[in-house]
Design a protein around this motif. Sequence first.
Motif, PDB file in Angstrom:
ATOM      1  N   TYR A   1       0.786  -1.127   0.107  1.00 50.81           N
ATOM      2  CA  TYR A   1      -0.037   0.112   0.141  1.00 50.81           C
ATOM      3  C   TYR A   1       0.891   1.355   0.005  1.00 50.81           C
ATOM      4  O   TYR A   1       0.697   2.256  -0.686  1.00 50.81           O
ATOM      5  CB  TYR A   1      -0.988  -0.164   1.111  1.00 50.81           C
ATOM      6  N   TYR A   2       1.893   1.459   0.770  1.00 57.60           N
ATOM      7  CA  TYR A   2       3.049   2.117   0.662  1.00 57.60           C
ATOM      8  C   TYR A   2       4.271   1.652   0.342  1.00 57.60           C
ATOM      9  O   TYR A   2       4.350   0.326   0.962  1.00 57.60           O
ATOM     10  CB  TYR A   2       2.878   3.169   1.819  1.00 57.60           C
TER      11      TYR A   2
ATOM     12  N   GLY B   1      -5.753   3.988   5.698  1.00 60.69           N
ATOM     13  CA  GLY B   1      -5.909   4.975   4.729  1.00 60.69           C
ATOM     14  C   GLY B   1      -7.313   5.141   4.335  1.00 60.69           C
ATOM     15  O   GLY B   1      -7.985   4.359   4.011  1.00 60.69           O
TER      16      GLY B   1
ATOM     17  N   TYR C   1      -7.517   5.889  -0.117  1.00 60.28           N
ATOM     18  CA  TYR C   1      -7.177   4.692  -1.118  1.00 60.28           C
ATOM     19  C   TYR C   1      -8.218   3.735  -0.952  1.00 60.28           C
ATOM     20  O   TYR C   1      -8.568   3.026  -2.069  1.00 60.28           O
ATOM     21  CB  TYR C   1      -5.967   3.916  -0.405  1.00 60.28           C
TER      22      TYR C   1
ATOM     23  N   TYR D   1     -13.283   2.925   4.392  1.00 52.39           N
ATOM     24  CA  TYR D   1     -12.300   2.615   5.378  1.00 52.39           C
ATOM     25  C   TYR D   1     -13.030   2.781   6.775  1.00 52.39           C
ATOM     26  O   TYR D   1     -12.886   1.609   7.773  1.00 52.39           O
ATOM     27  CB  TYR D   1     -11.144   3.544   5.540  1.00 52.39           C
TER      28      TYR D   1
ATOM     29  N   ARG E   1       3.830   6.539   8.906  1.00 50.88           N
ATOM     30  CA  ARG E   1       3.554   5.937   7.526  1.00 50.88           C
ATOM     31  C   ARG E   1       4.030   7.213   6.503  1.00 50.88           C
ATOM     32  O   ARG E   1       3.380   8.077   6.571  1.00 50.88           O
ATOM     33  CB  ARG E   1       2.019   5.686   7.546  1.00 50.88           C
TER      34      ARG E   1
ATOM     35  N   ASP F   1       2.312   7.432   3.738  1.00 51.01           N
ATOM     36  CA  ASP F   1       1.266   8.101   3.349  1.00 51.01           C
ATOM     37  C   ASP F   1       0.450   9.201   3.934  1.00 51.01           C
ATOM     38  O   ASP F   1      -0.382   9.767   3.524  1.00 51.01           O
ATOM     39  CB  ASP F   1       0.135   7.121   2.885  1.00 51.01           C
ATOM     40  N   MET F   2       0.956   9.462   5.195  1.00 56.13           N
ATOM     41  CA  MET F   2       0.359  10.161   6.115  1.00 56.13           C
ATOM     42  C   MET F   2       0.952  11.758   6.233  1.00 56.13           C
ATOM     43  O   MET F   2       2.027  11.744   5.885  1.00 56.13           O
ATOM     44  CB  MET F   2       0.081   9.834   7.597  1.00 56.13           C
TER      45      MET F   2
END
Length: 364
Positions: free
Chosen positions: A54-55, A105, A108, A170, A206, A208-209
Amino acid sequence: QKRRFETTAAESTKSSTGRVILVTGTAGFVGYHCAKFFKKRGDGVLGLDNFNPYYPVGIKYDRAQDLEDSGVYTIKADLNDRSMLDHILQEYKVTHVLALAAQAGVRYATKDPASYVASNVAGFVQLLEACRFCDPQPRIVYASSSSVYGLNTVSPFSESHQVDKPASLYAATKKANEMIAHTYHHIYGLSMTGLRFFTVYGPWGRPDMFAFSATIKIHKGEALKIFQGPGGSELERDFTYIDDIVQGCVASVDRIPASTKETAHFKVYNLGNKDPVTVTYMIECLERAIGKKAIKNYVPMPPTGDVLKTSADVSLAEKELDYKPTTSLQDGINKFIAWYDAYYKDGLTKEMASYVFIRVPAMF
Ligand code: NAD
């Protein structure tokens, strides 16, 4: 391969406290930190993670390697591998499960909705199924999320508020976790504690954050996209430092009573910082820690997924878990940036190394 797994897992689960904790999601941000804490105080700990992409997975292999250096082994397996779960729980006499593995997330979820159902719903059920057939049953603490408050407008968010308006798939899967947990609690007597984390940040965070991705962009001199609500209002988040979240997870594991039909327990707690700030304030903290100004590009927030504000009422966790968030945003960001600078000093080498060497062996 199988012998190496058995030896390493047996070593990893040696306990001087009587607790043997399966932490799922140990290659992830929160799982890494919790597993490290448990090991340090003498608990037996075993990790499980499927290293999903995912990341970028480089940081996942680095976390898992760092954990292995501290004596915690991460089994590379999926939550949906039921025979693996049965084997781990029974062979290593797992007393507690800290269930953090999930497809994380909010945004996503519009791209790959099925991955949320596979990990957060089907995988979670597999884990509970495996636990319910153990004797004694392990006690389970699992990650929910502040996102369950969804489109709630009453702030701060309290556990007593209705949570029936999820703003993303999510969030719906996290709410599903709580409902599934409640079901397993009352029909099978499993002891379960759910933790609604509020936007966690810190070292090994993370990519992505926001804290992490904004740091990369500030360093590169790229513009930050900052979402605005109706009328140009600012988004606010209750950013919570990882050590405070670990403290709440540990207290939950330590206080959850044993699972018997008579004493079974079901609780849900907010774990936040109870100090929501605007995203612009977060950027100012980053600018001070990095020593460089950000380029800001304000854009309207996407029509789905995000919410305007998150704000935690943590009085229940304060009362029942002695939870006390103690890290100010600026202090936490300073620690994150210190870690980031050290990690990326030779970052490229590390990332590449993670791809070249398969450090965590595939399972038998
Ligand atoms: P993360 O993505 O860094 O870690 C989750 C880990 O779970 C990943 O390493 C991933 O590979 C693994 N995983 C995913 N699906 C799996 C599966 N089917 N089988 C095995 N492993 C699987 O996320 P995180 O930030 O550490 O979050 C931990 C938990 O806390 C998650 O449940 C997340 O939803 C929840 N949460 C996190 C935050 C936050 O701000 N970080 C906020 C609210 C809730």
